[in-house]
Design a protein around this motif. Structure first.
Motif, mmCIF file in Angstrom:
data_model
loop_
_atom_site.group_PDB
_atom_site.id
_atom_site.type_symbol
_atom_site.label_atom_id
_atom_site.label_comp_id
_atom_site.label_asym_id
_atom_site.label_seq_id
_atom_site.Cartn_x
_atom_site.Cartn_y
_atom_site.Cartn_z
ATOM 1 N N TYR A 250 0.821 -1.213 0.000
ATOM 2 C CA TYR A 250 0.000 0.000 0.000
ATOM 3 C C TYR A 250 0.851 1.257 0.000
ATOM 4 N N ILE A 251 1.920 1.253 0.777
ATOM 5 C CA ILE A 251 2.764 2.442 0.890
ATOM 6 C C ILE A 251 3.674 2.612 -0.323
ATOM 7 N N TYR A 252 4.241 1.523 -0.810
ATOM 8 C CA TYR A 252 5.270 1.619 -1.840
ATOM 9 C C TYR A 252 4.855 1.094 -3.217
ATOM 10 N N GLY A 253 3.771 0.345 -3.286
ATOM 11 C CA GLY A 253 3.387 -0.257 -4.556
ATOM 12 C C GLY A 253 2.166 0.391 -5.178
ATOM 13 N N ASP A 254 1.472 -0.370 -5.988
ATOM 14 C CA ASP A 254 0.238 0.105 -6.621
ATOM 15 C C ASP A 254 -0.895 -0.065 -5.611
ATOM 16 N N ASN A 255 -1.303 1.040 -5.005
ATOM 17 C CA ASN A 255 -2.314 0.948 -3.958
ATOM 18 C C ASN A 255 -3.740 1.189 -4.467
ATOM 19 N N ARG A 256 -3.901 1.185 -5.758
ATOM 20 C CA ARG A 256 -5.253 1.392 -6.293
ATOM 21 C C ARG A 256 -6.241 0.322 -5.837
ATOM 22 N N PRO A 257 -5.854 -0.958 -5.779
ATOM 23 C CA PRO A 257 -6.816 -1.959 -5.285
ATOM 24 C C PRO A 257 -7.288 -1.666 -3.859
ATOM 25 N N GLY A 258 -6.349 -1.305 -2.995
ATOM 26 C CA GLY A 258 -6.722 -0.979 -1.617
ATOM 27 C C GLY A 258 -7.602 0.242 -1.543
ATOM 28 N N ASN A 259 -7.252 1.264 -2.297
ATOM 29 C CA ASN A 259 -8.044 2.497 -2.277
ATOM 30 C C ASN A 259 -9.441 2.286 -2.855
ATOM 31 N N ASP A 260 -9.547 1.477 -3.890
ATOM 32 C CA ASP A 260 -10.866 1.188 -4.457
ATOM 33 C C ASP A 260 -11.754 0.496 -3.432
ATOM 34 N N ILE A 262 -11.392 0.725 -0.120
ATOM 35 C CA ILE A 262 -11.696 1.724 0.908
ATOM 36 C C ILE A 262 -12.892 2.567 0.477
ATOM 37 N N LYS A 263 -12.894 3.004 -0.775
ATOM 38 C CA LYS A 263 -13.986 3.842 -1.268
ATOM 39 C C LYS A 263 -15.296 3.054 -1.372
ATOM 40 N N LYS A 264 -15.192 1.771 -1.579
ATOM 41 C CA LYS A 264 -16.400 0.938 -1.604
ATOM 42 C C LYS A 264 -17.017 0.888 -0.207
ATOM 43 N N PHE A 265 -16.178 0.781 0.793
ATOM 44 C CA PHE A 265 -16.658 0.761 2.172
ATOM 45 C C PHE A 265 -17.087 2.146 2.641
ATOM 46 N N ASN A 266 -16.393 3.154 2.160
ATOM 47 C CA ASN A 266 -16.635 4.524 2.605
ATOM 48 C C ASN A 266 -16.752 5.437 1.385
ATOM 49 N N PRO A 267 -17.934 5.546 0.792
ATOM 50 C CA PRO A 267 -18.114 6.334 -0.423
ATOM 51 C C PRO A 267 -17.759 7.812 -0.272
ATOM 52 N N GLU A 268 -17.694 8.305 0.951
ATOM 53 C CA GLU A 268 -17.344 9.711 1.152
ATOM 54 C C GLU A 268 -15.845 9.967 1.023
ATOM 55 N N MET A 269 -15.050 8.908 0.984
ATOM 56 C CA MET A 269 -13.609 9.070 0.847
ATOM 57 C C MET A 269 -13.267 9.538 -0.568
ATOM 58 N N THR A 270 -12.307 10.471 -0.651
ATOM 59 C CA THR A 270 -11.934 11.026 -1.948
ATOM 60 C C THR A 270 -10.520 10.605 -2.341
ATOM 61 N N ASP A 271 -10.262 10.622 -3.644
ATOM 62 C CA ASP A 271 -8.943 10.239 -4.136
ATOM 63 C C ASP A 271 -7.860 11.196 -3.649
ATOM 64 N N ASP A 272 -8.178 12.491 -3.577
ATOM 65 C CA ASP A 272 -7.144 13.439 -3.175
ATOM 66 C C ASP A 272 -6.789 13.291 -1.702
ATOM 67 N N LEU A 273 -7.765 12.984 -0.849
ATOM 68 C CA LEU A 273 -7.445 12.756 0.561
ATOM 69 C C LEU A 273 -6.650 11.464 0.733
ATOM 70 N N LEU A 274 -7.005 10.431 -0.003
ATOM 71 C CA LEU A 274 -6.249 9.176 0.068
ATOM 72 C C LEU A 274 -4.796 9.399 -0.332
ATOM 73 N N ALA A 275 -4.592 10.126 -1.426
ATOM 74 C CA ALA A 275 -3.227 10.394 -1.887
ATOM 75 C C ALA A 275 -2.464 11.236 -0.866
ATOM 76 N N TYR A 276 -3.125 12.237 -0.299
ATOM 77 C CA TYR A 276 -2.501 13.083 0.712
ATOM 78 C C TYR A 276 -2.095 12.256 1.929
ATOM 79 N N SER A 277 -2.991 11.411 2.390
ATOM 80 C CA SER A 277 -2.726 10.612 3.583
ATOM 81 C C SER A 277 -1.543 9.683 3.380
ATOM 82 N N VAL A 278 -1.486 9.015 2.237
ATOM 83 C CA VAL A 278 -0.361 8.120 1.955
ATOM 84 C C VAL A 278 0.944 8.904 1.895
ATOM 85 N N ALA A 279 0.910 10.059 1.248
ATOM 86 C CA ALA A 279 2.122 10.880 1.145
ATOM 87 C C ALA A 279 2.623 11.301 2.514
#
Length: 345
Positions: A250-260, A262-279
């Motif tokens: 999740y931290i170093y690889g392709d985290n799109r599967p995990g993020n997808d 997460i968004k399925k469980f929490n539809p209010e989650m946004t791509d920009d917040l996910l990217a910010y949090s990982v960074a």
């Protein structure tokens, strides 16, 4: 997730609400009949701070370790820790080491088996106009602190740095009082509140991470019941190892599967917040720093636990007579699992 804000004593009663959500994906390598079913409860709604666990589900890592994992998200009125204690869950994502100490104090038979975060993400955010450059610069400001923060990390600030309660005001998870007062600072989580301030107010706040000043609690720990750790060590080891791999991916690889997921469980989650949090998790070494650099994500040490316990005793947060060593075990961590997945540069 805000670890210190979610600190809960075992002696308090909470209503358990919400349904369990199955977070599984089809496996090409193994059939479900050959997998051990495992339930894992988080302490908040799905977000990047849980990313490694969702990643391990989404990319098949858990299945590769022979596990069929169901993730049960937490939330404002859901106490998954009670479900762990009651035997309804196999594992739980504990907020911090204080919860582990509290378990010992209350004779609750759970044990921490790994720590996904080497640094507790608790921060204060301040206005640039306040010229804050270090922790001590926060002292003269109005400080917005939650009712959960006052008896925990704020007692450490008083004990170790001489902070006072005279300038503290209640933090109600509303940033407006902070935004209206340039001579104030607000508690938060390094991966979320600074982002929210930037979005709402259009400025980049100063961020002070308590972990960088000695608040050395572990965070995002994996807990299980003692009977599980003792009776099913292979299951526990596989869950810990697979979770560790999930976090590396999740931290170093392709985290799109995990993020997808997460968004399925929490539809209010946004791509920009996910990217910010990982960074920010990478920038501040939240997941992969300290002992984890050698022993792998999830690392814990006796010295670190002893140090934090002594600080909490001095601050009056925990009793000195509890055997804090019963709160965790190093049996399943520090094995260097996944370190080869860390980028070389």
């Amino acid at each position: 997730m805000r670890p210190m804000e979610l600190f809960r004593a075992f002696t308090l009663g909470f209503a358990v609400a919400g349904a369990a959500f199955a977070a599984t994906v089809p496996s090409r390598a193994q059939t479900p009949a050959r997998l051990d079913k495992v339930s894992f409860g988080t302490n908040w709604v799905a977000e990047a701070e849980h990313g490694g666990f969702f990643q391990a589900v989404a990319d098949g890592t858990y299945k590769n370790y022979g596990l069929d994992v169901t993730i049960v998200p937490g939330g404002p009125n859901i106490n998954n820790r009670i479900l762990l204690i009651a035997g309804k869950l196999d594992f739980f994502m504990s907020a911090n080491s204080l919860q582990s100490f509290d378990a010992v104090a209350n004779n609750v038979p759970v044990v921490a088996v790994a720590s996904m975060f080497q640094k507790d993400p608790q921060v204060f955010v301040a206005h640039p106009e306040s010229k804050v450059t270090k922790l001590e610069d926060l002292k003269p400001l109005t400080l917005f602190v939650s009712k959960e923060g006052m008896p925990t990390y704020y007692q450490w600030l008083k004990s170790e740095y001489g902070f006072s309660e005279s300038n503290v005001k209640p933090y109600t998870f509303n940033a407006q009082p902070f935004l209206a007062d340039k001579k104030s600072a607000m508690q938060g989580y390094v991966t979320s509140e600074p982002f929210a301030v930037e979005k709402q107010a259009g400025f980049k706040p100063t961020v002070v991470l308590l972990a960088d000043y000695g608040f050395n609690s572990y965070s995002t720990l994996i807990e299980t019941r003692r009977e599980t750790a003792d009776g099913k060590p292979d299951l526990v080891q596989r869950f810990v190892d697979a979770s560790v791999i999930g976090w590396y991916n999740y931290i170093y690889g392709d985290n799109r599967p995990g993020n997808d997921l997460i968004k399925k469980f929490n539809p209010e989650m946004t791509d920009d917040l996910l990217a910010y949090s990982v960074a920010k998790m990478k920038d501040y070494g939240i997941v992969d720093s300290g002992d984890a650099l050698k022993d792998g994500i999830g690392a814990m040490s006796d010295a670190r636990m002893a140090s934090f316990f002594e600080k909490m005793v001095r601050a009056g947060v925990v009793r000195s007579d509890i055997d804090y060593r019963k709160s965790y075990t190093l049996r399943f961590a520090n094995k260097g699992v996944g370190v080869d997945r860390r980028p070389k540069n």
